[in-house]
Design a protein around this motif. Structure first.
Motif, mmCIF file in Angstrom:
data_model
loop_
_atom_site.group_PDB
_atom_site.id
_atom_site.type_symbol
_atom_site.label_atom_id
_atom_site.label_comp_id
_atom_site.label_asym_id
_atom_site.label_seq_id
_atom_site.Cartn_x
_atom_site.Cartn_y
_atom_site.Cartn_z
ATOM 1 N N VAL A 224 1.164 -1.237 -0.444
ATOM 2 C CA VAL A 224 -0.555 0.088 -0.129
ATOM 3 C C VAL A 224 0.783 0.887 -0.339
ATOM 4 C CG1 VAL A 224 -1.412 1.521 1.436
ATOM 5 C CG2 VAL A 224 -1.723 -0.931 1.476
ATOM 6 N N VAL A 230 -2.764 3.261 -5.277
ATOM 7 C CA VAL A 230 -3.966 2.514 -3.903
ATOM 8 C C VAL A 230 -3.965 3.561 -2.063
ATOM 9 C CG1 VAL A 230 -3.896 0.966 -1.967
ATOM 10 C CG2 VAL A 230 -3.911 0.100 -4.587
ATOM 11 N N ILE A 347 -8.792 -0.133 -5.360
ATOM 12 C CA ILE A 347 -7.719 -1.996 -4.624
ATOM 13 C C ILE A 347 -7.280 -2.471 -5.621
ATOM 14 C CG2 ILE A 347 -7.955 -2.311 -2.404
ATOM 15 C CD1 ILE A 347 -9.021 0.563 -1.628
ATOM 16 N N THR A 351 -4.967 -4.652 -6.867
ATOM 17 C CA THR A 351 -4.121 -5.261 -5.932
ATOM 18 C C THR A 351 -3.981 -7.279 -6.407
ATOM 19 O OG1 THR A 351 -4.385 -4.121 -3.835
ATOM 20 C CG2 THR A 351 -4.643 -5.951 -3.735
ATOM 21 N N SER A 363 -7.788 -1.902 3.714
ATOM 22 C CA SER A 363 -8.969 -1.128 3.628
ATOM 23 C C SER A 363 -9.908 -0.847 4.875
ATOM 24 C CB SER A 363 -9.338 -1.415 1.857
ATOM 25 O OG SER A 363 -10.295 -0.798 1.814
#
Length: 434
Positions: A224, A230, A347, A351, A363
């Motif tokens: 992240v 993100v 996201i 990912t 998240s």
């Protein structure tokens, strides 16, 4: 993001349909239970405390849910990437159903108390720490890769709709019968559990046995931190909603400012759900495709403006204050749906599957920080400066944060589509050097 052919639509897959139905029931139950916890805690506290003292109890409710989630986030993300995600969700749903059932019995028999409410709030925080990452990471395992973008969008819409409509359901149920609100939540958690039992075996990412689990947990944070797009989407939601926590103070507005009682609380809590539902319906027919970054930034600014408008209802005549407040909350829910839709899609699509559990846990941590920790911040701030100043100041803060993020993270402002990475690196470097 192009829509798949109708024959390959995500809803044609049985496991995904069961997943959506179960997740919607679980989110409805979770957030209806949370609004009732706050309302009941505030009313119990008001029997012996002043308005400011009772407002602080709302802060403690949010803190009781956030603290266990904060400490368990690294572990829960790693667990979601290394164990059967279906089993994790099933166990946590059972725990949540039992917690709601206990509160229903306590309310029915009249022995509910602040210590019990705080204890159940902590249990809910623990269950959510493991439930959220497993739920989020499970969705991409249920459909073929070619329809994954649409599946993510639908899952995000279902989650957000349930999150905002849940408080309305809880408020109305509590107005009819206080214990029934918890009983309804327990029944919805049970429905979610049944749906999860219907999902067959799913592929599990290969386990990394070459490195220590703690190192693997750190990988989620590192990913992240290095993926600025993100990072921007997660932190923008964190700080903006953390500050603009108007919904956390709805019990105070319903009881002591607008004087509309538990039934009015249900109307106020329903308003964001109406806005979110309309926006979700629109996205189901017209998925967002262009200028996704700018639209997210704009939606958060509108979120702050809607929060300010709701806070100002305290100064309006009673004849219009409730109507304006509902309209402001409808707008708040609509633009919040836009923000969440963009964030969740970016996201998930940026990912890899082997890391989705850990990134989803981070998240969720920011979502919980902006919601539960935001409740704590709003409650404590309301006790310090008053609920009206807390709401209006929070809306202003959300706008300031958004403008700052637009400057600090040009990756977000220049993100054209959901496809990674649709950003002109030369433009970003030029902006940073200017």
């Amino acid at each position: 993001m192009t829509s798949p052919a109708p024959s390959r639509h995500p809803l044609r897959f049985r496991d995904f349909r069961a997943y959506l139905a179960g997740r919607f029931a679980a989110v409805l139950a979770q957030y209806s239970m949370m609004i009732v916890l706050g309302w009941q805690a505030y009313n119990v506290a008001r029997e012996t405390m002043s308005t400011s003292g009772a407002a602080a109890q709302l802060g403690l409710i949010g803190l009781a849910q956030f603290v266990p989630l904060f400490f368990l986030t690294p572990v829960s993300g790693w667990v979601a990437d290394h164990f059967d995600r279906r089993m994790i969700v099933r166990i946590t749903l059972l725990l949540l159903a039992l917690s709601a059932g206990l509160l229903a019995v306590a309310t029915w028999e009249g022995w509910v108390s602040l210590p019990l409410i705080f204890s159940i709030a902590a249990v809910v925080g623990i269950a959510r720490a493991f439930n959220g990452p497993a739920y989020s990471a499970l969705a991409p395992n249920l459909v073929p890769r070619e329809v994954l973008p649409n599946a993510i969008a639908i899952s995000s819409v279902v989650w957000q709709t349930g999150m905002i409509a849940g408080p309305a359901l809880g408020g109305y149920a509590y107005a009819m019968e206080p214990w029934g609100a918890y009983a309804l939540a327990a029944a919805l958690f049970a429905v979610a559990l049944v749906c999860m039992m219907l999902i067959g075996p799913v592929p599990q990412p290969p386990r990394d046995t070459t490195r220590h689990p703690i190192r693997q947990m750190v990988d989620g944070f590192a990913y992240v931190r290095t993926n600025r797009l993100v990072l921007a989407t997660i932190t923008l939601d964190l700080f903006a909603v953390l500050l603009a926590g108007a919904t956390a103070l709805l019990p105070i507005y319903a009881r002591d400012i607008l004087h509309v009682g538990s039934k009015g609380l249900g109307h106020l809590a329903a308003a964001p759900g109406i806005g979110a539902g309309i926006t979700a319906l629109y996205f189901s027919f017209r998925p967002m495709k262009k200028e996704v970054g700018l639209k997210m930034l704009g939606s958060v600014i509108l979120f702050g403006l809607a929060t300010i408008l709701f806070g100002c209802t305290a100064f309006m005549p009673r004849s219009i204050a409730m109507e304006v407040g509902i309209a402001a909350l409808i707008g708040l829910g609509s633009v919040d749906m836009i923000s969440v839709y963009v964030r969740q899609s970016l996201i998930q699509l940026h990912t890899p599957d082997a890391m989705r559990g850990r990134v989803s846990s981070l998240s969720q941590l920011t979502i919980s920080a902006s919601n539960e920790l935001g409740e704590a911040e709003s409650g404590f701030l309301a006790a310090l400066v008053g609920p009206i100043a807390a709401v209006i100041g929070g809306g202003i803060g959300a706008i300031v944060i958004t403008l700052a993020w637009a400057r600090l993270f040009p990756e977000l402002r220049l993100a054209r589509t959901f496809d990674p990475p649709d950003i002109r690196e030369a433009d970003i470097s030029q902006e940073k050097s200017s």
